[in-house]
Scaffold this motif. Structure first.
Motif, PDB file in Angstrom:
ATOM      1  N   THR A  83     -13.098   6.541 -20.352  1.00 41.66           N
ATOM      2  CA  THR A  83     -12.355   5.472 -21.019  1.00 41.66           C
ATOM      3  C   THR A  83     -13.246   4.582 -21.876  1.00 41.66           C
ATOM      4  OG1 THR A  83     -12.510   4.108 -19.024  1.00 41.66           O
ATOM      5  CG2 THR A  83     -10.484   5.399 -19.329  1.00 41.66           C
ATOM      6  N   ARG A  84     -14.546   4.599 -21.652  1.00 45.54           N
ATOM      7  CA  ARG A  84     -15.411   3.739 -22.470  1.00 45.54           C
ATOM      8  C   ARG A  84     -15.432   4.163 -23.938  1.00 45.54           C
ATOM      9  NH1 ARG A  84     -21.602   5.051 -20.672  1.00 45.54           N
ATOM     10  NH2 ARG A  84     -21.511   7.318 -20.929  1.00 45.54           N
ATOM     11  N   TYR A  85     -14.952   5.363 -24.242  1.00 43.30           N
ATOM     12  CA  TYR A  85     -14.903   5.829 -25.629  1.00 43.30           C
ATOM     13  C   TYR A  85     -13.565   5.538 -26.314  1.00 43.30           C
ATOM     14  CZ  TYR A  85     -19.246   8.107 -24.464  1.00 43.30           C
ATOM     15  OH  TYR A  85     -20.533   8.337 -24.071  1.00 43.30           O
ATOM     16  N   LEU A  86     -12.645   4.894 -25.598  1.00 36.98           N
ATOM     17  CA  LEU A  86     -11.319   4.634 -26.176  1.00 36.98           C
ATOM     18  C   LEU A  86     -11.381   3.738 -27.408  1.00 36.98           C
ATOM     19  CD1 LEU A  86      -9.111   4.284 -22.995  1.00 36.98           C
ATOM     20  CD2 LEU A  86      -8.962   6.059 -24.758  1.00 36.98           C
ATOM     21  N   ASN A  87     -12.249   2.722 -27.412  1.00 40.83           N
ATOM     22  CA  ASN A  87     -12.346   1.844 -28.588  1.00 40.83           C
ATOM     23  C   ASN A  87     -12.752   2.622 -29.831  1.00 40.83           C
ATOM     24  OD1 ASN A  87     -11.515  -0.464 -27.327  1.00 40.83           O
ATOM     25  ND2 ASN A  87     -13.570  -1.267 -26.978  1.00 40.83           N
ATOM     26  N   LEU A  88     -13.639   3.587 -29.663  1.00 36.72           N
ATOM     27  CA  LEU A  88     -14.052   4.437 -30.781  1.00 36.72           C
ATOM     28  C   LEU A  88     -12.860   5.224 -31.318  1.00 36.72           C
ATOM     29  CD1 LEU A  88     -16.321   5.777 -32.494  1.00 36.72           C
ATOM     30  CD2 LEU A  88     -16.553   7.426 -30.635  1.00 36.72           C
ATOM     31  N   VAL A  89     -12.094   5.813 -30.412  1.00 36.97           N
ATOM     32  CA  VAL A  89     -10.951   6.645 -30.797  1.00 36.97           C
ATOM     33  C   VAL A  89      -9.850   5.801 -31.445  1.00 36.97           C
ATOM     34  CG1 VAL A  89      -9.115   8.097 -29.864  1.00 36.97           C
ATOM     35  CG2 VAL A  89     -11.449   8.386 -29.058  1.00 36.97           C
TER      36      VAL A  89
ATOM     37  N   ALA B 260      -0.603   4.369 -29.934  1.00 41.31           N
ATOM     38  CA  ALA B 260      -0.104   5.679 -29.487  1.00 41.31           C
ATOM     39  C   ALA B 260      -1.258   6.616 -29.147  1.00 41.31           C
ATOM     40  CB  ALA B 260       0.792   6.297 -30.565  1.00 41.31           C
ATOM     41  N   VAL B 261      -2.307   6.626 -29.960  1.00 40.26           N
ATOM     42  CA  VAL B 261      -3.468   7.470 -29.703  1.00 40.26           C
ATOM     43  C   VAL B 261      -4.186   6.997 -28.436  1.00 40.26           C
ATOM     44  CG1 VAL B 261      -5.743   8.151 -30.579  1.00 40.26           C
ATOM     45  CG2 VAL B 261      -3.745   8.199 -32.092  1.00 40.26           C
ATOM     46  N   ASP B 262      -4.294   5.690 -28.270  1.00 42.25           N
ATOM     47  CA  ASP B 262      -4.900   5.141 -27.053  1.00 42.25           C
ATOM     48  C   ASP B 262      -4.146   5.626 -25.819  1.00 42.25           C
ATOM     49  OD1 ASP B 262      -4.745   2.591 -24.975  1.00 42.25           O
ATOM     50  OD2 ASP B 262      -6.746   2.869 -25.816  1.00 42.25           O
ATOM     51  N   GLU B 263      -2.829   5.568 -25.865  1.00 42.14           N
ATOM     52  CA  GLU B 263      -2.008   6.011 -24.727  1.00 42.14           C
ATOM     53  C   GLU B 263      -2.191   7.504 -24.470  1.00 42.14           C
ATOM     54  OE1 GLU B 263      -0.428   4.229 -22.610  1.00 42.14           O
ATOM     55  OE2 GLU B 263      -0.470   2.307 -23.630  1.00 42.14           O
ATOM     56  N   ALA B 264      -2.197   8.299 -25.528  1.00 43.71           N
ATOM     57  CA  ALA B 264      -2.329   9.752 -25.378  1.00 43.71           C
ATOM     58  C   ALA B 264      -3.675  10.132 -24.770  1.00 43.71           C
ATOM     59  CB  ALA B 264      -2.127  10.444 -26.728  1.00 43.71           C
ATOM     60  N   VAL B 265      -4.753   9.558 -25.294  1.00 50.42           N
ATOM     61  CA  VAL B 265      -6.085   9.899 -24.797  1.00 50.42           C
ATOM     62  C   VAL B 265      -6.286   9.347 -23.384  1.00 50.42           C
ATOM     63  CG1 VAL B 265      -8.579   9.646 -25.196  1.00 50.42           C
ATOM     64  CG2 VAL B 265      -7.042  10.115 -27.119  1.00 50.42           C
TER      65      VAL B 265
ATOM     66  N   ASN C 159      -3.951   9.015 -21.168  1.00 50.61           N
ATOM     67  CA  ASN C 159      -3.201   9.937 -20.299  1.00 50.61           C
ATOM     68  C   ASN C 159      -4.013  11.199 -20.005  1.00 50.61           C
ATOM     69  OD1 ASN C 159      -1.006   8.258 -20.034  1.00 50.61           O
ATOM     70  ND2 ASN C 159       0.261   9.338 -21.531  1.00 50.61           N
ATOM     71  N   VAL C 160      -4.706  11.710 -21.013  1.00 48.17           N
ATOM     72  CA  VAL C 160      -5.543  12.897 -20.800  1.00 48.17           C
ATOM     73  C   VAL C 160      -6.635  12.574 -19.780  1.00 48.17           C
ATOM     74  CG1 VAL C 160      -7.248  14.439 -21.857  1.00 48.17           C
ATOM     75  CG2 VAL C 160      -5.095  13.956 -23.040  1.00 48.17           C
ATOM     76  N   ILE C 161      -7.323  11.461 -19.984  1.00 43.69           N
ATOM     77  CA  ILE C 161      -8.446  11.106 -19.110  1.00 43.69           C
ATOM     78  C   ILE C 161      -7.971  10.862 -17.675  1.00 43.69           C
ATOM     79  CG2 ILE C 161     -10.207   9.339 -18.646  1.00 43.69           C
ATOM     80  CD1 ILE C 161     -10.405   9.032 -21.763  1.00 43.69           C
ATOM     81  N   ILE C 162      -6.914  10.078 -17.519  1.00 43.99           N
ATOM     82  CA  ILE C 162      -6.472   9.683 -16.180  1.00 43.99           C
ATOM     83  C   ILE C 162      -5.629  10.754 -15.493  1.00 43.99           C
ATOM     84  CG2 ILE C 162      -5.016   8.032 -14.927  1.00 43.99           C
ATOM     85  CD1 ILE C 162      -6.013   5.903 -16.924  1.00 43.99           C
ATOM     86  N   HIS C 163      -4.675  11.319 -16.215  1.00 44.42           N
ATOM     87  CA  HIS C 163      -3.739  12.246 -15.576  1.00 44.42           C
ATOM     88  C   HIS C 163      -4.181  13.710 -15.675  1.00 44.42           C
ATOM     89  CE1 HIS C 163      -1.069   8.947 -14.834  1.00 44.42           C
ATOM     90  NE2 HIS C 163      -1.041   8.641 -16.114  1.00 44.42           N
TER      91      HIS C 163
ATOM     92  N   HIS D 185     -15.530  16.088 -18.528  1.00 48.98           N
ATOM     93  CA  HIS D 185     -14.771  16.996 -19.392  1.00 48.98           C
ATOM     94  C   HIS D 185     -14.811  16.475 -20.828  1.00 48.98           C
ATOM     95  CE1 HIS D 185     -13.263  18.936 -15.775  1.00 48.98           C
ATOM     96  NE2 HIS D 185     -13.008  17.726 -15.294  1.00 48.98           N
ATOM     97  N   SER D 186     -14.115  17.159 -21.724  1.00 48.00           N
ATOM     98  CA  SER D 186     -14.075  16.686 -23.104  1.00 48.00           C
ATOM     99  C   SER D 186     -12.632  16.586 -23.607  1.00 48.00           C
ATOM    100  CB  SER D 186     -14.892  17.606 -24.019  1.00 48.00           C
ATOM    101  OG  SER D 186     -14.331  18.896 -24.028  1.00 48.00           O
ATOM    102  N   VAL D 187     -12.476  15.705 -24.568  1.00 48.30           N
ATOM    103  CA  VAL D 187     -11.207  15.518 -25.266  1.00 48.30           C
ATOM    104  C   VAL D 187     -11.508  15.722 -26.740  1.00 48.30           C
ATOM    105  CG1 VAL D 187      -9.285  13.951 -25.734  1.00 48.30           C
ATOM    106  CG2 VAL D 187     -10.520  13.778 -23.550  1.00 48.30           C
TER     107      VAL D 187
END
Length: 141
Positions: free
Chosen positions: A14-20, A44-49, A51-55, A63-65
């Motif tokens: 999640t620390r990379y979310l600000n970048l995304v 929307a992108v924050d929510e999607a990414v 969700n990938v990280i957490i769920h 892992h990678s996104v």
């Protein structure tokens, strides 16, 4: 058709979310969307990414996104790939906002926000590669 695109791969942290989210907002502005719409695409992108990280990855950070942003004359497409647990379009159940207000809880609004802020939200699975995709599309008006 004139199309340009680029990719970004981040660790599932999640620390990379600000970048995304910053990238999503800038890409939206480059695509010709106004500032308010760009902010919604970023959410929307924050929510999607997230969700990938957490769920999908259960919070495991090794892992990678992968994100691919595609610019066309008609739309900005944001493709998000991962190899964690996927969600299928027919499994996507959006919460009722009125019920959510009556019985608030932490989380659960990500899919609703994604569907409200984007013109299209698609979930796909590639059985061959084992990767899952969330595609967010915002039309350029």
């Amino acid at each position: 058709m004139d199309q340009s695109q680029f990719r970004l791969v981040i660790p599932s942290q999640t620390r990379y979310l600000n970048l995304v989210t910053g990238l999503a907002k800038r890409a939206s502005l480059v695509a010709g969307l106004d500032d308010a719409t760009a902010a919604k695409v970023s959410i929307a992108v924050d929510e999607a990414v997230t969700n990938v990280i957490i769920h999908a990855y259960g919070g495991e950070g090794e892992h990678s996104v992968e994100l691919e942003l595609r610019f066309t004359a008609e739309a900005l497409e944001i493709h998000i790939w991962h190899s964690g647990r996927g969600i299928r379009g027919d499994q996507m159940v959006l919460p009722d906002p009125k019920e959510y207000i009556k019985h608030p809880r932490k989380g659960g609004l990500g899919l609703l926000l994604m569907s409200r802020f984007m013109d299209e939200v698609q979930f796909k699975a590639d059985e061959v590669s084992g990767r899952n995709e969330c595609c967010l599309i915002k039309k350029i008006s």
